[in-house]
Write a protein that holds these residues in place. Structure first.
Motif, PDB file in Angstrom:
ATOM      1  N   LEU A  61      40.072  35.665  46.976  1.00  0.00           N
ATOM      2  CA  LEU A  61      40.437  36.727  45.657  1.00  0.00           C
ATOM      3  C   LEU A  61      42.081  36.129  46.245  1.00  0.00           C
ATOM      4  N   PRO A  62      42.882  36.700  44.692  1.00  0.00           N
ATOM      5  CA  PRO A  62      44.954  36.138  44.637  1.00  0.00           C
ATOM      6  C   PRO A  62      45.072  38.010  46.010  1.00  0.00           C
ATOM      7  N   ASP A  63      46.477  37.572  45.423  1.00  0.00           N
ATOM      8  CA  ASP A  63      46.782  38.751  46.620  1.00  0.00           C
ATOM      9  C   ASP A  63      46.424  40.355  45.285  1.00  0.00           C
ATOM     10  N   ASP A  64      47.344  39.447  43.816  1.00  0.00           N
ATOM     11  CA  ASP A  64      47.509  40.509  43.058  1.00  0.00           C
ATOM     12  C   ASP A  64      46.266  41.596  42.748  1.00  0.00           C
ATOM     13  N   GLU A  65      45.076  40.618  42.741  1.00  0.00           N
ATOM     14  CA  GLU A  65      43.780  41.490  42.942  1.00  0.00           C
ATOM     15  C   GLU A  65      43.194  42.458  44.380  1.00  0.00           C
ATOM     16  N   GLY A  68      45.117  46.111  44.114  1.00  0.00           N
ATOM     17  CA  GLY A  68      44.122  46.571  42.919  1.00  0.00           C
ATOM     18  C   GLY A  68      43.225  47.345  43.603  1.00  0.00           C
ATOM     19  N   ILE A  69      43.226  47.098  44.939  1.00  0.00           N
ATOM     20  CA  ILE A  69      41.767  47.033  45.246  1.00  0.00           C
ATOM     21  C   ILE A  69      41.641  48.543  46.523  1.00  0.00           C
ATOM     22  N   PRO A  70      41.470  49.618  45.395  1.00  0.00           N
ATOM     23  CA  PRO A  70      41.917  50.739  46.743  1.00  0.00           C
ATOM     24  C   PRO A  70      40.824  50.858  47.710  1.00  0.00           C
ATOM     25  N   VAL A  71      41.404  51.183  48.562  1.00  0.00           N
ATOM     26  CA  VAL A  71      40.396  51.409  50.302  1.00  0.00           C
ATOM     27  C   VAL A  71      40.615  52.783  50.762  1.00  0.00           C
ATOM     28  N   LEU A  72      39.337  53.840  51.320  1.00  0.00           N
ATOM     29  CA  LEU A  72      40.159  54.974  51.494  1.00  0.00           C
ATOM     30  C   LEU A  72      40.224  55.168  52.924  1.00  0.00           C
ATOM     31  N   ALA A  73      41.603  56.009  53.419  1.00  0.00           N
ATOM     32  CA  ALA A  73      41.754  56.269  54.431  1.00  0.00           C
ATOM     33  C   ALA A  73      40.869  56.757  55.191  1.00  0.00           C
ATOM     34  N   GLU A  74      40.359  56.406  56.521  1.00  0.00           N
ATOM     35  CA  GLU A  74      39.763  57.612  58.002  1.00  0.00           C
ATOM     36  C   GLU A  74      39.861  59.028  57.359  1.00  0.00           C
ATOM     37  N   GLY A  75      38.496  59.630  57.565  1.00  0.00           N
ATOM     38  CA  GLY A  75      38.758  60.572  57.305  1.00  0.00           C
ATOM     39  C   GLY A  75      39.102  61.450  55.918  1.00  0.00           C
ATOM     40  N   GLU A  76      39.200  60.466  54.970  1.00  0.00           N
ATOM     41  CA  GLU A  76      39.203  61.009  53.018  1.00  0.00           C
ATOM     42  C   GLU A  76      38.227  61.305  53.250  1.00  0.00           C
ATOM     43  N   ALA A 108      35.271  51.188  55.151  1.00  0.00           N
ATOM     44  CA  ALA A 108      36.449  50.644  54.099  1.00  0.00           C
ATOM     45  C   ALA A 108      36.140  50.776  51.924  1.00  0.00           C
ATOM     46  N   TYR A 109      35.537  52.046  51.676  1.00  0.00           N
ATOM     47  CA  TYR A 109      35.299  52.840  51.216  1.00  0.00           C
ATOM     48  C   TYR A 109      35.312  52.362  49.609  1.00  0.00           C
ATOM     49  N   VAL A 110      35.725  51.562  48.748  1.00  0.00           N
ATOM     50  CA  VAL A 110      36.620  51.505  47.598  1.00  0.00           C
ATOM     51  C   VAL A 110      35.573  52.327  46.535  1.00  0.00           C
ATOM     52  N   PRO A 111      36.440  52.947  45.665  1.00  0.00           N
ATOM     53  CA  PRO A 111      35.747  53.593  44.969  1.00  0.00           C
ATOM     54  C   PRO A 111      35.779  52.734  43.734  1.00  0.00           C
ATOM     55  N   LYS A 112      34.933  53.250  42.833  1.00  0.00           N
ATOM     56  CA  LYS A 112      34.307  52.106  41.902  1.00  0.00           C
ATOM     57  C   LYS A 112      35.353  52.638  40.647  1.00  0.00           C
ATOM     58  N   ASP A 113      35.208  54.154  39.831  1.00  0.00           N
ATOM     59  CA  ASP A 113      36.560  53.903  38.666  1.00  0.00           C
ATOM     60  C   ASP A 113      37.737  54.028  38.776  1.00  0.00           C
ATOM     61  N   VAL A 115      38.656  50.508  40.046  1.00  0.00           N
ATOM     62  CA  VAL A 115      38.811  48.898  40.403  1.00  0.00           C
ATOM     63  C   VAL A 115      37.728  48.079  38.421  1.00  0.00           C
ATOM     64  N   PRO A 116      38.747  47.966  38.223  1.00  0.00           N
ATOM     65  CA  PRO A 116      38.441  46.633  37.096  1.00  0.00           C
ATOM     66  C   PRO A 116      37.048  46.031  36.871  1.00  0.00           C
ATOM     67  N   TYR A 117      36.609  46.580  36.329  1.00  0.00           N
ATOM     68  CA  TYR A 117      34.677  45.956  36.294  1.00  0.00           C
ATOM     69  C   TYR A 117      34.285  44.027  36.141  1.00  0.00           C
ATOM     70  N   PRO A 118      34.903  43.004  36.475  1.00  0.00           N
ATOM     71  CA  PRO A 118      35.236  42.038  37.149  1.00  0.00           C
ATOM     72  C   PRO A 118      35.394  42.266  38.213  1.00  0.00           C
ATOM     73  N   THR A 119      36.094  42.839  38.577  1.00  0.00           N
ATOM     74  CA  THR A 119      36.425  42.827  39.799  1.00  0.00           C
ATOM     75  C   THR A 119      35.478  43.522  40.844  1.00  0.00           C
ATOM     76  N   TRP A 120      34.725  44.108  41.019  1.00  0.00           N
ATOM     77  CA  TRP A 120      33.845  45.403  40.479  1.00  0.00           C
ATOM     78  C   TRP A 120      32.537  44.033  40.959  1.00  0.00           C
ATOM     79  N   ASN A 121      32.377  43.388  40.628  1.00  0.00           N
ATOM     80  CA  ASN A 121      31.099  43.196  40.354  1.00  0.00           C
ATOM     81  C   ASN A 121      31.214  41.671  41.581  1.00  0.00           C
ATOM     82  N   ARG A 122      32.398  41.420  41.000  1.00  0.00           N
ATOM     83  CA  ARG A 122      32.953  39.974  42.866  1.00  0.00           C
ATOM     84  C   ARG A 122      32.813  41.338  43.565  1.00  0.00           C
TER      85      ARG A 122
END
Length: 132
Positions: A61-65, A68-76, A108-113, A115-122
Motif C-alpha cells: 500500500l502507498p504511504d498516503d493510503e 488514511g488507515i486509523p489504528v486504535l491505541a492500546e487501551g482505547e 491493531a483495530y481499524v474502525p470501518k467508518d 476508512v474509504p470503502y476501497p481501502t477497507w476491501n483491500r
C-alpha cells in the motif's frame, strides 16, 4: 453553515453526568461511560503509517493510503455496534464491537467508518470490488 466541530461543542450528553454522590459512584457505577459513543475520536487515532510493524507488513500500500488507515491505541475502547478489523489478525475477519471491548497490546483495530470503502476491501483481502 454549521460544521461538525460547531455541533459537538454545544451538545449536552446526559450519559456524561455523574448521577451518584462521589462517595458511592465507584460502587454503584464502576465503569461509567463504558461503551458510550460520545466525543470526537479523530485526535486520538494513529495510522497504519505510524505503526512500524504494520507499515512494513503492508508495503504493497502507498504511504498516503497507510496514512488514511486509523489504528486504535492500546487501551482505547471500541465503539459499541461499530465494525472493526484487527490488522494483526486479519484472518479473523471483521467484527461488530460490544461496549466492554478495548484494544489490547496485540491488537491493531481499524474502525470501518473511518476508512474509504476501497481501502477497507483491500484490508479484508478483497481486490475485486464485484466480489463480496
Amino acid at each position: 453553515m454549521e460544521t461538525k466541530g460547531d455541533r459537538t461543542e454545544n451538545v449536552h450528553h446526559p450519559q456524561t453526568e455523574q448521577r451518584h454522590p462521589d462517595l458511592w459512584q465507584q460502587d454503584l457505577n464502576p465503569h461509567h461511560m463504558a461503551g458510550q459513543n460520545v466525543g470526537d475520536r479523530e485526535t486520538s487515532l494513529r495510522t497504519a503509517y505510524d505503526v512500524k510493524p504494520l507499515h512494513r507488513g503492508m508495503s504493497d500500500l502507498p504511504d498516503d493510503e497507510l496514512k488514511g488507515i486509523p489504528v486504535l491505541a492500546e487501551g482505547e475502547r471500541l465503539q459499541q455496534g461499530a465494525t472493526y478489523l484487527d490488522l494483526n489478525h486479519p484472518e479473523r475477519g471483521e467484527f461488530t464491537a460490544m461496549g466492554d471491548m478495548a484494544a489490547g497490546p496485540d491488537n491493531a483495530y481499524v474502525p470501518k467508518d473511518r476508512v474509504p470503502y476501497p481501502t477497507w476491501n483491500r484490508l479484508r483481502g478483497i481486490d475485486d470490488p464485484e466480489r463480496l
